[in-house]
Enzyme design. Structure first.
Site, PDB file in Angstrom:
ATOM      1  N   ARG A 126       0.821  -1.240   0.000  1.00 23.74           N
ATOM      2  CA  ARG A 126       0.000   0.000   0.000  1.00 23.74           C
ATOM      3  C   ARG A 126       0.844   1.276   0.000  1.00 23.74           C
ATOM      4  O   ARG A 126       0.389   2.341   0.385  1.00 23.74           O
ATOM      5  CB  ARG A 126      -0.964   0.021   1.180  1.00 23.74           C
ATOM      6  CG  ARG A 126      -1.902  -1.161   1.161  1.00 23.74           C
ATOM      7  CD  ARG A 126      -3.183  -0.883   1.904  1.00 23.74           C
ATOM      8  NE  ARG A 126      -4.081  -2.006   1.751  1.00 23.74           N
ATOM      9  CZ  ARG A 126      -4.121  -3.040   2.591  1.00 23.74           C
ATOM     10  NH1 ARG A 126      -3.328  -3.075   3.643  1.00 23.74           N
ATOM     11  NH2 ARG A 126      -4.953  -4.023   2.380  1.00 23.74           N
ATOM     12  N   LYS A 136       3.013  11.196 -11.618  1.00 20.28           N
ATOM     13  CA  LYS A 136       2.229  10.215 -12.380  1.00 20.28           C
ATOM     14  C   LYS A 136       3.010   8.912 -12.435  1.00 20.28           C
ATOM     15  O   LYS A 136       4.196   8.910 -12.762  1.00 20.28           O
ATOM     16  CB  LYS A 136       1.986  10.712 -13.805  1.00 20.28           C
ATOM     17  CG  LYS A 136       0.859  11.713 -13.909  1.00 20.28           C
ATOM     18  CD  LYS A 136       0.543  12.008 -15.365  1.00 20.28           C
ATOM     19  CE  LYS A 136      -0.575  13.015 -15.483  1.00 20.28           C
ATOM     20  NZ  LYS A 136      -0.813  13.420 -16.878  1.00 20.28           N
ATOM     21  N   GLU A 185      10.074  17.015 -25.882  1.00 17.50           N
ATOM     22  CA  GLU A 185       9.268  17.334 -24.688  1.00 17.50           C
ATOM     23  C   GLU A 185       9.577  18.765 -24.210  1.00 17.50           C
ATOM     24  O   GLU A 185       8.691  19.477 -23.745  1.00 17.50           O
ATOM     25  CB  GLU A 185       9.567  16.305 -23.597  1.00 17.50           C
ATOM     26  CG  GLU A 185       8.533  16.181 -22.526  1.00 17.50           C
ATOM     27  CD  GLU A 185       7.216  15.505 -22.921  1.00 17.50           C
ATOM     28  OE1 GLU A 185       7.226  14.552 -23.711  1.00 17.50           O
ATOM     29  OE2 GLU A 185       6.162  15.962 -22.433  1.00 17.50           O
ATOM     30  N   LYS A 218       6.719  22.976 -15.219  1.00 20.01           N
ATOM     31  CA  LYS A 218       5.859  21.839 -14.854  1.00 20.01           C
ATOM     32  C   LYS A 218       5.489  21.901 -13.372  1.00 20.01           C
ATOM     33  O   LYS A 218       4.354  21.632 -12.992  1.00 20.01           O
ATOM     34  CB  LYS A 218       6.535  20.509 -15.213  1.00 20.01           C
ATOM     35  CG  LYS A 218       5.604  19.345 -14.951  1.00 20.01           C
ATOM     36  CD  LYS A 218       5.981  18.058 -15.626  1.00 20.01           C
ATOM     37  CE  LYS A 218       4.954  16.982 -15.247  1.00 20.01           C
ATOM     38  NZ  LYS A 218       5.262  15.675 -15.737  1.00 20.01           N
ATOM     39  N   GLU A 277      -4.836  16.780 -12.424  1.00 21.13           N
ATOM     40  CA  GLU A 277      -5.219  16.985 -13.832  1.00 21.13           C
ATOM     41  C   GLU A 277      -6.725  17.141 -14.047  1.00 21.13           C
ATOM     42  O   GLU A 277      -7.336  16.449 -14.855  1.00 21.13           O
ATOM     43  CB  GLU A 277      -4.668  15.840 -14.702  1.00 21.13           C
ATOM     44  CG  GLU A 277      -4.662  16.216 -16.180  1.00 21.13           C
ATOM     45  CD  GLU A 277      -3.913  15.214 -17.053  1.00 21.13           C
ATOM     46  OE1 GLU A 277      -2.775  14.860 -16.716  1.00 21.13           O
ATOM     47  OE2 GLU A 277      -4.492  14.827 -18.072  1.00 21.13           O
ATOM     48  N   ARG A 330      -3.382  21.177 -15.722  1.00 20.85           N
ATOM     49  CA  ARG A 330      -2.342  20.169 -15.987  1.00 20.85           C
ATOM     50  C   ARG A 330      -2.502  19.552 -17.387  1.00 20.85           C
ATOM     51  O   ARG A 330      -1.542  19.044 -17.952  1.00 20.85           O
ATOM     52  CB  ARG A 330      -2.336  19.086 -14.897  1.00 20.85           C
ATOM     53  CG  ARG A 330      -1.190  18.124 -15.076  1.00 20.85           C
ATOM     54  CD  ARG A 330      -0.868  17.315 -13.856  1.00 20.85           C
ATOM     55  NE  ARG A 330       0.229  16.403 -14.149  1.00 20.85           N
ATOM     56  CZ  ARG A 330       0.850  15.662 -13.248  1.00 20.85           C
ATOM     57  NH1 ARG A 330       0.498  15.742 -11.990  1.00 20.85           N
ATOM     58  NH2 ARG A 330       1.832  14.867 -13.599  1.00 20.85           N
ATOM     59  N   ASN A 344      -0.373  18.117 -21.881  1.00 21.00           N
ATOM     60  CA  ASN A 344      -0.666  17.083 -22.880  1.00 21.00           C
ATOM     61  C   ASN A 344      -0.582  17.630 -24.305  1.00 21.00           C
ATOM     62  O   ASN A 344      -1.002  16.957 -25.246  1.00 21.00           O
ATOM     63  CB  ASN A 344      -2.062  16.481 -22.640  1.00 21.00           C
ATOM     64  CG  ASN A 344      -2.127  15.750 -21.322  1.00 21.00           C
ATOM     65  OD1 ASN A 344      -1.121  15.233 -20.852  1.00 21.00           O
ATOM     66  ND2 ASN A 344      -3.297  15.728 -20.705  1.00 21.00           N
ATOM     67  N   HIS A 388       0.250  15.356 -27.039  1.00 18.62           N
ATOM     68  CA  HIS A 388       0.230  13.993 -26.485  1.00 18.62           C
ATOM     69  C   HIS A 388      -0.982  13.175 -26.925  1.00 18.62           C
ATOM     70  O   HIS A 388      -0.900  11.955 -26.964  1.00 18.62           O
ATOM     71  CB  HIS A 388       0.287  14.028 -24.957  1.00 18.62           C
ATOM     72  CG  HIS A 388       1.681  14.288 -24.438  1.00 18.62           C
ATOM     73  ND1 HIS A 388       2.391  15.418 -24.763  1.00 18.62           N
ATOM     74  CD2 HIS A 388       2.496  13.554 -23.640  1.00 18.62           C
ATOM     75  CE1 HIS A 388       3.573  15.374 -24.165  1.00 18.62           C
ATOM     76  NE2 HIS A 388       3.664  14.253 -23.485  1.00 18.62           N
ATOM     77  N   HIS A 396       0.344   9.967 -28.305  1.00 21.84           N
ATOM     78  CA  HIS A 396       0.163   8.646 -27.672  1.00 21.84           C
ATOM     79  C   HIS A 396      -0.439   7.661 -28.664  1.00 21.84           C
ATOM     80  O   HIS A 396      -0.080   6.477 -28.670  1.00 21.84           O
ATOM     81  CB  HIS A 396      -0.768   8.750 -26.459  1.00 21.84           C
ATOM     82  CG  HIS A 396      -0.072   9.193 -25.203  1.00 21.84           C
ATOM     83  ND1 HIS A 396      -0.744   9.567 -24.074  1.00 21.84           N
ATOM     84  CD2 HIS A 396       1.250   9.301 -24.896  1.00 21.84           C
ATOM     85  CE1 HIS A 396       0.119   9.895 -23.117  1.00 21.84           C
ATOM     86  NE2 HIS A 396       1.336   9.748 -23.606  1.00 21.84           N
ATOM     87  N   HIS A 453       8.799   7.904 -27.134  1.00 22.08           N
ATOM     88  CA  HIS A 453       7.707   8.790 -26.716  1.00 22.08           C
ATOM     89  C   HIS A 453       7.938  10.218 -27.238  1.00 22.08           C
ATOM     90  O   HIS A 453       7.033  10.834 -27.805  1.00 22.08           O
ATOM     91  CB  HIS A 453       7.634   8.772 -25.186  1.00 22.08           C
ATOM     92  CG  HIS A 453       6.658   9.748 -24.609  1.00 22.08           C
ATOM     93  ND1 HIS A 453       5.301   9.613 -24.747  1.00 22.08           N
ATOM     94  CD2 HIS A 453       6.850  10.895 -23.900  1.00 22.08           C
ATOM     95  CE1 HIS A 453       4.697  10.621 -24.148  1.00 22.08           C
ATOM     96  NE2 HIS A 453       5.611  11.414 -23.626  1.00 22.08           N
TER      97      HIS A 453
END
Ligand code: GLY
Length: 339
Positions: free
Chosen positions: A117, A139, A181, A213, A223, A227, A231, A234, A238, A250
């Site tokens: 956990r 993330k 990026e 960022k 997000e 946020r 993207n 992206h 993606h 990526h």
């Protein structure tokens, strides 16, 4: 050495350093427990693992090596890793260190956030892309057959350590991927400008990217709003990455995705035709082909399964020119206008 402080659900510091000079002073005191699990991959392990292990004085260090490559950021490897941690006797008081690029970062942080956990996590990103992106914001995740990062959590690290010397061994393709990026930031925030990408000072670019960022994440960690600006490029990026079966990096896919986003920004009136040309020329500076290799129906099908999609609509990020992004919910079919 430079440091960036992040105030999120957990406050932490990102140290940007050289040659592990300040590692012992900045990172060692933050490692909880006596047992440390270092998760790395087959590319990074031979280069940097031994050096890192020698700095973890007084700790029992267990090494876990995953195969390099996005195609390995999957459920099978995740289950193998957590089983290996359990077999090695890692307890709740142990710390996980992720030593590697985005794949190791996402996977090891996901392991840390779920094992027993949640245990302490320290990120040591080794690629330009992971330094400027996944090292901040918490993330974590792995890919599922249906798409990228579909299983994951938000989980902030205890600290992040960046050694700029890692860039010396980075393959050119990885550098281009990271530059993609960084270019993204130029379309959503004015602190990075096209001229910063002409005379490159990596330390400066990394610190500026992290500050941009950091500010966005502090406003919207989960997000639900701003946020999403991160993207930019992206949504289609993606989809392209999945269509290439994760064989293309990526950052390269994001560069291609940004080219579509720029075209769409012009079609929908956010920028002029002249701004579109200037923006595409800027992207071309990364030296990655922006050819359209997939057709619209292929891309639309994948975008529909993206976690950012909501039925037939998606929150898409447009640019209003360098320095300013805008988020708009659009019908996914609208994407055909950039083909
Ligand atoms: N890479 C986008 C984000 O962290 O939100």
């Amino acid at each position: 050495m430079k440091q960036i402080n992040v105030k999120a659900s957990k406050n932490y510091t990102i140290t940007v350093d050289r040659a592990f000079e300040n590692f012992k002073a900045q990172v060692l005191p933050l490692i909880k427990g006596n047992v440390v699990a270092v998760i790395t991959d087959t590319n990074v392990e031979p280069l940097y693992y031994a050096q890192l292990e020698s700095l973890l004085t007084g700790k029992t260090v267990c090494k876990f090596v995953i195969p390099a490559g996005e195609e390995n950021k999957n459920a099978e490897n995740y289950i193998s890793l957590v089983n290996a941690l359990a077999k090695a006797g890692l307890s709740r008081k142990s710390t996980v260190i992720g030593l590697g690029g985005g794949v190791v970062g996402d996977m090891s942080a996901f392991v840390a956030s779920t094992y027993m956990r949640g245990v302490s996590y320290i990120a040591i990103p080794t690629t330009l892309l992971s330094m400027v992106d996944s090292s901040v914001g918490g993330k974590t995740g792995i890919d599922l057959d249906s798409g990228k990062n579909l299983l994951g959590t938000f989980f902030q690290p205890d600290t992040v350590y960046i050694n700029l010397d890692f860039l010396n061994t980075l393959p050119e393709r990885e550098v281009k991927s990271g530059l993609g990026e960084i270019m993204k930031y130029a379309f959503i925030d004015s602190r990075i400008t096209p001229s910063d990408l002409q005379n490159i000072n990596y330390e400066d670019l990394i610190v500026k990217s992290l500050e941009i960022k950091r500010d966005i994440v502090e406003r919207d960690e989960r997000e639900s709003g701003d946020r999403m600006l991160l993207n930019f490029g992206h949504t289609i990026g993606h989809a392209i990455e999945k269509l290439y079966d994760y064989k293309v990096s990526h950052g390269e896919c994001v560069l291609k995705g940004m080219a579509y986003a720029i075209e769409l920004s012009e079609k929908l009136g956010f920028i002029s035709a002249e701004q579109k040309e200037t923006s595409l020329n800027f992207l071309n500076g990364a030296g990655v082909s922006l050819e359209k290799e997939f057709n619209i129906s292929q891309i639309i099908n994948v975008v529909k399964s993206d976690k950012k999609a909501d039925g037939n609509t998606v929150n898409f990020v447009f640019t209003k020119g360098f320095g300013e992004g805008v988020i708009k919910k659009i019908d996914i079919a609208k994407l055909s206008e950039c083909f």
